[in-house]
Design an enzyme around this catalytic site. Structure first.
Site, PDB file in Angstrom:
ATOM      1  N   HIS A  53      -3.679  -3.142   0.356  1.00 33.95           N
ATOM      2  CA  HIS A  53      -2.577  -3.256   1.322  1.00 33.95           C
ATOM      3  C   HIS A  53      -2.173  -1.856   1.778  1.00 33.95           C
ATOM      4  O   HIS A  53      -2.705  -0.864   1.296  1.00 33.95           O
ATOM      5  CB  HIS A  53      -1.395  -4.025   0.737  1.00 33.95           C
ATOM      6  CG  HIS A  53      -0.715  -3.370  -0.428  1.00 33.95           C
ATOM      7  ND1 HIS A  53      -1.321  -3.231  -1.665  1.00 33.95           N
ATOM      8  CD2 HIS A  53       0.527  -2.831  -0.558  1.00 33.95           C
ATOM      9  CE1 HIS A  53      -0.472  -2.644  -2.500  1.00 33.95           C
ATOM     10  NE2 HIS A  53       0.640  -2.373  -1.843  1.00 33.95           N
ATOM     11  N   HIS A  55       0.507   0.185   1.642  1.00 31.72           N
ATOM     12  CA  HIS A  55       1.432   1.148   1.046  1.00 31.72           C
ATOM     13  C   HIS A  55       0.717   2.457   0.704  1.00 31.72           C
ATOM     14  O   HIS A  55      -0.421   2.466   0.259  1.00 31.72           O
ATOM     15  CB  HIS A  55       2.108   0.558  -0.189  1.00 31.72           C
ATOM     16  CG  HIS A  55       3.156  -0.457   0.149  1.00 31.72           C
ATOM     17  ND1 HIS A  55       3.656  -1.350  -0.764  1.00 31.72           N
ATOM     18  CD2 HIS A  55       3.804  -0.716   1.316  1.00 31.72           C
ATOM     19  CE1 HIS A  55       4.574  -2.111  -0.180  1.00 31.72           C
ATOM     20  NE2 HIS A  55       4.682  -1.747   1.082  1.00 31.72           N
ATOM     21  N   ASP A  57       0.823   4.691  -1.580  1.00 29.96           N
ATOM     22  CA  ASP A  57       0.268   5.006  -2.891  1.00 29.96           C
ATOM     23  C   ASP A  57      -1.065   4.292  -3.144  1.00 29.96           C
ATOM     24  O   ASP A  57      -1.708   4.515  -4.173  1.00 29.96           O
ATOM     25  CB  ASP A  57       1.267   4.698  -4.008  1.00 29.96           C
ATOM     26  CG  ASP A  57       1.680   3.236  -4.066  1.00 29.96           C
ATOM     27  OD1 ASP A  57       1.856   2.622  -3.008  1.00 29.96           O
ATOM     28  OD2 ASP A  57       1.834   2.701  -5.185  1.00 29.96           O
ATOM     29  N   HIS A  58      -1.486   3.482  -2.185  1.00 31.26           N
ATOM     30  CA  HIS A  58      -2.789   2.814  -2.256  1.00 31.26           C
ATOM     31  C   HIS A  58      -3.772   3.336  -1.206  1.00 31.26           C
ATOM     32  O   HIS A  58      -4.973   3.100  -1.336  1.00 31.26           O
ATOM     33  CB  HIS A  58      -2.622   1.306  -2.072  1.00 31.26           C
ATOM     34  CG  HIS A  58      -1.785   0.660  -3.141  1.00 31.26           C
ATOM     35  ND1 HIS A  58      -2.297  -0.151  -4.115  1.00 31.26           N
ATOM     36  CD2 HIS A  58      -0.451   0.744  -3.388  1.00 31.26           C
ATOM     37  CE1 HIS A  58      -1.319  -0.558  -4.918  1.00 31.26           C
ATOM     38  NE2 HIS A  58      -0.190  -0.013  -4.493  1.00 31.26           N
ATOM     39  N   HIS A 111       3.863  -9.655  -1.283  1.00 28.44           N
ATOM     40  CA  HIS A 111       4.343  -8.280  -1.467  1.00 28.44           C
ATOM     41  C   HIS A 111       4.368  -7.582  -0.104  1.00 28.44           C
ATOM     42  O   HIS A 111       5.360  -6.964   0.278  1.00 28.44           O
ATOM     43  CB  HIS A 111       3.421  -7.568  -2.448  1.00 28.44           C
ATOM     44  CG  HIS A 111       3.752  -6.132  -2.680  1.00 28.44           C
ATOM     45  ND1 HIS A 111       4.883  -5.712  -3.331  1.00 28.44           N
ATOM     46  CD2 HIS A 111       3.063  -4.994  -2.359  1.00 28.44           C
ATOM     47  CE1 HIS A 111       4.898  -4.399  -3.403  1.00 28.44           C
ATOM     48  NE2 HIS A 111       3.808  -3.932  -2.820  1.00 28.44           N
ATOM     49  N   ASP A 128      -0.896  -5.146  -5.754  1.00 30.36           N
ATOM     50  CA  ASP A 128       0.490  -5.345  -6.156  1.00 30.36           C
ATOM     51  C   ASP A 128       0.926  -6.799  -6.032  1.00 30.36           C
ATOM     52  O   ASP A 128       2.130  -7.084  -6.030  1.00 30.36           O
ATOM     53  CB  ASP A 128       1.418  -4.472  -5.311  1.00 30.36           C
ATOM     54  CG  ASP A 128       1.308  -2.992  -5.646  1.00 30.36           C
ATOM     55  OD1 ASP A 128       0.514  -2.636  -6.531  1.00 30.36           O
ATOM     56  OD2 ASP A 128       2.009  -2.191  -4.990  1.00 30.36           O
ATOM     57  N   HIS A 166      -0.743  -1.176 -11.119  1.00 31.25           N
ATOM     58  CA  HIS A 166       0.327  -0.403 -11.767  1.00 31.25           C
ATOM     59  C   HIS A 166       0.422  -0.776 -13.241  1.00 31.25           C
ATOM     60  O   HIS A 166       0.172  -1.925 -13.623  1.00 31.25           O
ATOM     61  CB  HIS A 166       1.688  -0.675 -11.113  1.00 31.25           C
ATOM     62  CG  HIS A 166       1.825  -0.121  -9.730  1.00 31.25           C
ATOM     63  ND1 HIS A 166       2.288   1.151  -9.487  1.00 31.25           N
ATOM     64  CD2 HIS A 166       1.554  -0.668  -8.519  1.00 31.25           C
ATOM     65  CE1 HIS A 166       2.310   1.363  -8.174  1.00 31.25           C
ATOM     66  NE2 HIS A 166       1.864   0.279  -7.582  1.00 31.25           N
TER      67      HIS A 166
END
Length: 256
Positions: A53, A55, A57-58, A111, A128, A166
């Protein structure tokens, strides 16, 4: 022979790296420096990246990794995801011939609306959507959307290895005990996972069987979770989506 590791990044992310002696696949490489250091130490070429996805941090490593390694980057259709070479949607297949791997793409919105998961060789890379004893917050989807995505994952074989993005397991267990504290499978999971973290070992991958037994966010069809939601919502016989929503709302309050 392939090796799979959860490579720690940022505060609590995992970049999943699946490799042989020469080439590697990376899932959700938000930190390119961490991944590149690992590849360099082992003399590995990066064949492909899977993104779940949008975000940051990905996706933060996409541009640098594609420029350096000329690797394929598979990701959902979202302009916020940079450097994508192959757009994927639920129902698609992804082949990584360099490693002899093939994945089914599962649409798992909730999410985020663009979220996908990758299922291959008995492993689920779920980003996530699903965590160890938890699930992702509903940043874009609603409770019914996420419940449907989790139902889809619950239908997979129990031995499926769950590779989340995570390391949230112990915190999620702490919450789960507030609403499911008499669940013996949950208490045994706590014992095992606390021992793992005390030795700085990851709690992941877990299995879908373990998640189905201990994760309240997958148990929203079960009688005890329905009873919890009925008390929370003040009405009898809530729908599965409403049960999930009550559990998610309780977790959001617990998080503060």
């Amino acid at each position: 022979m392939l090796t799979l590791i959860p490579l720690p990044a940022f505060e609590d992310n995992y970049i999943w790296v699946w490799h042989d002696a020469e080439r590697a696949l990376a899932v959700d490489p938000g930190d390119p420096a961490v991944l590149s250091a690992y590849l360099d130490r082992r003399g590995l070429a990066l064949a492909a990246v899977l993104v779940t996805h949008h975000h940051r941090d990905h996706t933060g490593g996409n541009i640098w990794l594609r420029q350096r390694h000329n690797c394929a980057i598979y990701a959902p259709d979202n302009p916020r995801i940079p450097a994508v070479s192959h757009v994927v949607r639920g129902g698609d297949s992804v082949a990584i011939p360099e490693l002899g791997l093939a994945f089914e793409v599962l649409a798992t919105p909730g999410h985020t609306l663009d979220h996908v998961a990758y299922l291959g060789s008995g492993h689920l890379f779920c980003g996530d959507t699903l965590f160890g004893c938890g699930c992702g917050k509903l940043f874009e989807g609603d409770a019914a959307t996420m419940a449907a995505s989790l139902d889809k994952l619950c239908a997979l074989p129990p031995a499926t290895r769950v590779c989340c993005a995570h390391e949230y397991t112990l915190s999620n267990i702490d919450f789960a005990k507030t609403i499911d504290g008499e669940n013996p499978a949950l208490l045994e999971r706590e014992r095992v996972d606390r021992a793992s973290r005390a030795q700085n070992r990851p709690t992941l991958p877990s299995t879908l069987a373990l998640e189905r037994a201990t994760n309240p966010f997958l148990r929203f069809h079960d009688a005890d979770m329905r009873a919890f939601a009925a008390r929370e919502l003040g009405r009898a016989d809530p729908s599965p989506a409403a049960v999930f929503g009550a559990i998610r709302a309780a977790k959001d309050r617990w998080d503060g």
